[in-house]
Design an enzyme around this catalytic site. Structure first.
Site, short mmCIF file in Angstrom:
data_model
loop_
_atom_site.label_atom_id
_atom_site.label_comp_id
_atom_site.label_asym_id
_atom_site.label_seq_id
_atom_site.Cartn_x
_atom_site.Cartn_y
_atom_site.Cartn_z
N ARG A 141 30.29 60.30 78.42
CA ARG A 141 29.83 59.56 77.24
C ARG A 141 28.93 60.33 76.27
O ARG A 141 29.09 60.16 75.06
CB ARG A 141 29.20 58.23 77.68
CG ARG A 141 30.27 57.24 78.12
CD ARG A 141 29.70 56.11 78.93
NE ARG A 141 29.21 56.58 80.23
CZ ARG A 141 28.66 55.79 81.14
NH1 ARG A 141 28.53 54.51 80.90
NH2 ARG A 141 28.26 56.28 82.30
N ASP B 12 42.37 55.66 101.04
CA ASP B 12 43.40 54.78 101.59
C ASP B 12 43.69 55.28 103.00
O ASP B 12 42.96 56.13 103.52
CB ASP B 12 44.66 54.86 100.68
CG ASP B 12 45.49 53.58 100.72
OD1 ASP B 12 45.73 53.06 101.83
OD2 ASP B 12 45.91 53.11 99.65
N ASP C 101 40.49 63.19 88.65
CA ASP C 101 39.46 62.47 89.40
C ASP C 101 39.91 61.05 89.70
O ASP C 101 39.50 60.11 89.03
CB ASP C 101 38.17 62.48 88.56
CG ASP C 101 37.01 61.81 89.25
OD1 ASP C 101 37.01 61.73 90.50
OD2 ASP C 101 36.08 61.35 88.55
N LYS D 81 38.35 66.49 82.52
CA LYS D 81 38.52 65.59 83.66
C LYS D 81 39.30 64.36 83.22
O LYS D 81 38.96 63.73 82.22
CB LYS D 81 37.16 65.17 84.21
CG LYS D 81 37.28 64.28 85.44
CD LYS D 81 35.93 64.01 86.08
CE LYS D 81 35.22 62.81 85.50
NZ LYS D 81 35.77 61.52 85.92
N THR E 186 27.06 58.27 91.43
CA THR E 186 25.76 58.48 90.77
C THR E 186 25.23 57.22 90.09
O THR E 186 24.07 57.18 89.70
CB THR E 186 25.84 59.62 89.74
OG1 THR E 186 27.08 59.52 89.07
CG2 THR E 186 25.70 60.96 90.38
N LYS F 192 39.77 59.78 92.91
CA LYS F 192 38.97 59.31 94.07
C LYS F 192 39.82 58.58 95.10
O LYS F 192 39.54 57.42 95.43
CB LYS F 192 37.84 58.40 93.58
CG LYS F 192 36.89 59.07 92.58
CD LYS F 192 35.77 58.12 92.18
CE LYS F 192 34.75 58.74 91.25
NZ LYS F 192 35.24 59.12 89.92
O1 C5P Z 1 30.01 59.13 80.82
P1 C5P Z 1 29.40 59.87 81.96
O2 C5P Z 1 28.83 61.22 81.57
O3 C5P Z 1 28.41 59.04 82.76
O4 C5P Z 1 30.66 60.18 82.89
C1 C5P Z 1 30.58 60.59 84.21
C2 C5P Z 1 31.96 60.78 84.73
O5 C5P Z 1 31.85 61.27 86.06
C3 C5P Z 1 32.79 59.49 84.80
O6 C5P Z 1 34.14 59.86 84.50
C4 C5P Z 1 32.68 59.04 86.23
O7 C5P Z 1 33.86 58.43 86.71
C5 C5P Z 1 32.49 60.37 86.96
N1 C5P Z 1 31.80 60.31 88.24
C6 C5P Z 1 30.51 59.80 88.42
N2 C5P Z 1 29.94 59.79 89.67
C7 C5P Z 1 30.62 60.31 90.69
C8 C5P Z 1 31.90 60.85 90.51
C9 C5P Z 1 32.45 60.84 89.24
O8 C5P Z 1 29.87 59.36 87.49
N3 C5P Z 1 30.05 60.36 91.89
#
Ligand code: C5P
Length: 253
Positions: free
Chosen positions: A229, A70, A65, A38, A146, A67
């Protein structure tokens, strides 16, 4: 729900790093066990489409991704541009395989943009993929991030936005594991659910509020898990990947 799939087809690693160099190193390190990466706003803003083409040229699938949110016309144009990132990084004349690239696997738009915007995005994606003769990337709606704190309205809001996404012609949504179950029940087995906020057992939650283990998320009906992460910041990222793939496999039984 997808059963007995290759666990690799359900894991998406978020390449949330600062530079092309870091992205290249991480992708090379994880390439044997990760097929889908991603690219989010951080890396895309830093490097642009070249990083997408680079991963495609490695034979990897890309989830872009960004998002989009607009006015409908601008989002349609942005989707056009995203779907068009498919040509081979080596250029037509130097491409030894002679194959054109597969294009994006999926991209995101924000459901808060409303029906007209979502329809414009879905139509633009379909039209552009047809014009280029490539497979249509999956159009996914962001429901509620989230990292937003848990509150009583979130499950209803996520469901409402998932229904709006489907009515508008999107293929699925990004939603937490907590909401995956009700989305799956209400929207059926063909609606795609992508779940971030995944934390393998004993790992740091960071800023994610509505987290789940890979096992729970697959059991709740998610098709794809997004993990950033816990892998990217790990001293041994490949070991974390193996653990997650194993958990996905166990949940598939
Ligand atoms: O580091 P981590 O596992 O928390 O990464 C989650 C990834 O998913 C990030 O790139 C974040 O932008 C993405 N994301 C999210 N919640 C969403 C959509 C995408 O955390 N609703």
């Amino acid at each position: 729900m997808m059963m007995s799939k290759n666990p690799k087809d359900q894991l998406i690693v978020a390449l949330d790093v600062e530079t092309f160099e870091e992205a290249r190193e991480l992708a090379a390190l994880l390439a044997p066990s990760v097929d889908i990466f991603k690219i989010g706003s951080q890396l895309f803003t830093a490097c642009g489409p070249v990083v997408v083409r680079y991963l495609m040229a490695m034979g990897k699938k890309v989830f872009l991704d960004l998002k989009f949110h607009d006015i409908p016309n601008t989002v349609a144009n942005a989707v056009n541009a995203a779907v068009s990132i498919h040509s081979d990084v080596l250029g037509d004349n130097q491409n030894p395989s002679g194959k054109t690239n597969q294009g994006l696997l999926m991209y995101t738009v924000h459901t808060m943009g409303g029906k007209a915007m979502l329809e414009a995005a879905a139509n633009a994606g379909l039209k552009q993929a047809k014009a280029l003769g490539i497979k249509k990337p999956l159009a996914l709606g962001i429901t509620v991030l989230t990292s937003e704190e848990k509150n009583d309205n979130i499950p209803a809001l996520v469901l409402e936005r998932a229904l709006l996404a489907r009515e508008s012609g999107l293929d699925g949504v990004v939603a937490s594991s907590q909401e995956a179950k009700s989305i799956r029940q209400k929207l059926g087995k063909d609606f795609i659910i992508v779940t971030p906020g995944i934390r393998p057992k004993e790992s740091d939650t960071h800023d994610q509020q509505r987290i789940a283990t890979p096992f729970e998320a697959i059991k709740n009906g998610s098709d794809y898990l997004v993990v950033g992460r816990p892998i990217v910041k790990a001293p041994q990222p490949q070991e974390v990947v193996q653990k997650i793939l194993e958990e996905i496999k166990q949940a598939q039984v």
